[in-house]
Enzyme design. Structure first.
Site, PDB file in Angstrom:
ATOM      1  N   CYS A 148       0.946  -1.206  -0.361  1.00 20.38           N
ATOM      2  CA  CYS A 148       0.112   0.157  -0.074  1.00 20.38           C
ATOM      3  C   CYS A 148       0.866   1.120   0.246  1.00 20.38           C
ATOM      4  O   CYS A 148       1.990   1.246   0.490  1.00 20.38           O
ATOM      5  CB  CYS A 148      -0.809  -0.035   1.260  1.00 20.38           C
ATOM      6  SG  CYS A 148       0.010  -0.461   2.673  1.00 20.38           S
ATOM      7  N   HIS A 214      15.711  -9.893   1.600  1.00 21.27           N
ATOM      8  CA  HIS A 214      16.349  -8.772   0.927  1.00 21.27           C
ATOM      9  C   HIS A 214      17.951  -8.647   1.100  1.00 21.27           C
ATOM     10  O   HIS A 214      18.657  -8.587   0.129  1.00 21.27           O
ATOM     11  CB  HIS A 214      15.908  -7.561   1.837  1.00 21.27           C
ATOM     12  CG  HIS A 214      14.350  -7.435   1.549  1.00 21.27           C
ATOM     13  ND1 HIS A 214      13.418  -6.674   2.508  1.00 21.27           N
ATOM     14  CD2 HIS A 214      13.476  -7.645   0.584  1.00 21.27           C
ATOM     15  CE1 HIS A 214      12.293  -6.674   1.946  1.00 21.27           C
ATOM     16  NE2 HIS A 214      12.185  -7.546   0.869  1.00 21.27           N
ATOM     17  N   ARG A 327      16.419   0.498   3.056  1.00 20.37           N
ATOM     18  CA  ARG A 327      15.837  -0.262   4.210  1.00 20.37           C
ATOM     19  C   ARG A 327      16.330  -1.993   4.006  1.00 20.37           C
ATOM     20  O   ARG A 327      16.417  -2.524   5.228  1.00 20.37           O
ATOM     21  CB  ARG A 327      14.357  -0.618   4.060  1.00 20.37           C
ATOM     22  CG  ARG A 327      13.649   0.607   4.812  1.00 20.37           C
ATOM     23  CD  ARG A 327      12.146   0.327   4.883  1.00 20.37           C
ATOM     24  NE  ARG A 327      11.335   1.252   5.340  1.00 20.37           N
ATOM     25  CZ  ARG A 327       9.918   1.223   5.412  1.00 20.37           C
ATOM     26  NH1 ARG A 327       9.254   0.106   4.840  1.00 20.37           N
ATOM     27  NH2 ARG A 327       9.428   2.262   5.918  1.00 20.37           N
TER      28      ARG A 327
END
Ligand code: NAD
Length: 401
Positions: A148, A214, A327
């Protein structure tokens, strides 16, 4: 009596949770955001508008949730008392201040939910809450139920995708929770995604997937980068190569080995939720993965990952370079892999693949977490490794000491 839902945070996920929960009159929704003047700005925005969430439903039709959360504040005295569930929907680096703000107002039987809490969420909670943690039920999820993005702060958000299934783990406190944790989170989220919970809370910390997916993929793509800009940002999952998939699978196997070692030492701890990444992918995305013939193909062919690219920065002279401030390194190493490595150290499981990635990541960050094979570097204070809190035994990690 309505379910009293307190949502922590003021970003994308907090907007969506607040909007969906408030669209059901059976929920009484409060939001607490401690960041700058966010609470004031959000309250003001809603004086002249509803909170609108736009999404495309399964039938292809454009739909909306339209609602108004009851209270948006930065004052814990107004937000916390009487809450049934308190949901963290804010990046991990910002959690500590929320635990501090909650602490004086926590009541036994409250249910605190990490959505996601990320790795080491409960270690930080035990450290900050102290004795107050005992009566609390902790419920952590592996991720956020939606992709989102805010389109207009306070007023409008686009939900790009819903997860169909949402898997978490519950650790009950010494006091029976005020509400059934699973029913309560489901009521606040609506019917999609379908929530389940099994296994011990530690399983969520061990298999917090962002933490190892990640950095492993970043390492695979960029560890031998020659420093020259590339023409465009590579596809993160669809562009995965065999060596990176093998590394990611190897990291995940090390985490499974940590869980197996803990289970062997503590018969009563259910770590059946600490699965290999290929099983986690099948559990989360049963309908989205088109080709299940190998782990590499599963990652490349997951519809939910289509179009996602490596974080990059544009170069003035053209082309792009990897964004090592993203991040995927700065959050997922200290609030992820370092935590998992810290647990491995306590139970004596070797983790050569994880070590390789942490060593590379901490070098990019100019930090020291892993030194001489131990989580003892000068910067562990910015991580949620158990060692940072003085938790150096398995009992302490499990919240028993
Ligand atoms: P976000 O990036 O929208 O969070 C921003 C919010 O964090 C700000 O609005 C503020 O409330 C708070 N914040 C930012 N800087 C701060 C600071 N210095 N001090 C205190 N608070 C600060 O986060 P999000 O997109 O809602 O994601 C929440 C979590 O869910 C993250 O861990 C993210 O990795 C994860 N997640 C997000 C998505 C997504 O699509 N948004 C998908 C999967 C997982």
């Amino acid at each position: 009596m309505p379910l009293k839902v307190l949502i922590l945070g003021g970003g994308n996920g907090a907007h969506v949770h607040a909007g969906i929960a408030a669209s059901n009159p059976e929920n009484e929704v409060r939001v607490m955001t401690l960041f700058q003047d966010e609470a004031e700005r959000w309250s003001k925005a809603l004086e002249s508008s509803d909170l609108v969430l736009d999404y495309t439903d399964k039938d292809g039709k454009e739909k909306q949730f339209v609602s108004k959360p009851g209270l948006i504040t930065k004052d814990p005295k107004l937000a916390v008392p009487g809450s049934d569930i308190i949901v963290f929907v804010v990046p991990a680096f910002a959690h500590a201040q929320y635990w501090e703000a909650l602490k004086p107002h926590m009541e036994p039987g409250m249910v605190v939910i990490g959505m996601p809490g990320a790795a080491g969420w409960e270690f930080q909670a035990y450290d900050i809450l102290g004795d107050k943690a005992k009566g609390i039920t902790f419920f952590n999820f592996n991720t956020l139920p939606w992709n989102c993005r805010i389109t207009e702060f306070g007023k409008r958000v686009g939900i790009v995708g819903f997860k169909d299934y949402f898997v978490g783990a519950i650790r009950k406190g010494s006091v029976e929770p005020k509400v059934d944790p699973l029913k309560a989170i489901q009521q606040s989220l609506g019917p999609r995604p379908v929530c389940t919970a099994y296994g011990d809370l530690l399983g969520m910390t061990l298999t917090y997937t962002n933490a190892f997916i990640h950095p492993s993929i970043m390492y695979g793509r960029w560890h031998d980068w020659d420093g020259k800009p590339v023409s465009e940002s590579p596809l993160f999952y669809q562009g995965l190569d065999q060596a990176s998939a093998d590394l990611l699978s190897g990291v995940s196997s090390e985490i499974v080995a940590i869980a197996k070692t803990i289970s062997a030492k503590k018969a009563g701890i259910d770590l059946s939720n600490a699965k290999h990444i290929s099983d986690i992918m099948l559990e989360f995305y049963p309908e989205d993965i088109k080709d299940k013939s190998s782990f590499l193909r599963m990652m490349q062919s997951n519809k939910a990952f289509e179009g996602l690219r490596h974080p990059v920065i544009n170069n003035e002279g053209g082309g792009v370079s990897p964004d090592f401030k993203a991040r995927y390194i700065w959050e997922d190493v200290p609030f992820g892999l370092v935590v998992q490595r810290g647990i491995a150290e306590i139970v004596g499981v070797p983790t050569p693949n994880i070590d390789k990635i942490i060593t590379w990541g901490q070098g990019l960050m100019g930090k020291e977490f892993l030194v001489d094979g131990k989580i003892k570097g000068k910067d562990i204070g910015m991580t949620r490794a158990p060692q940072r809190y003085g938790f150096t035994t398995l009992d302490a990690v499990l919240g028993a000491a």
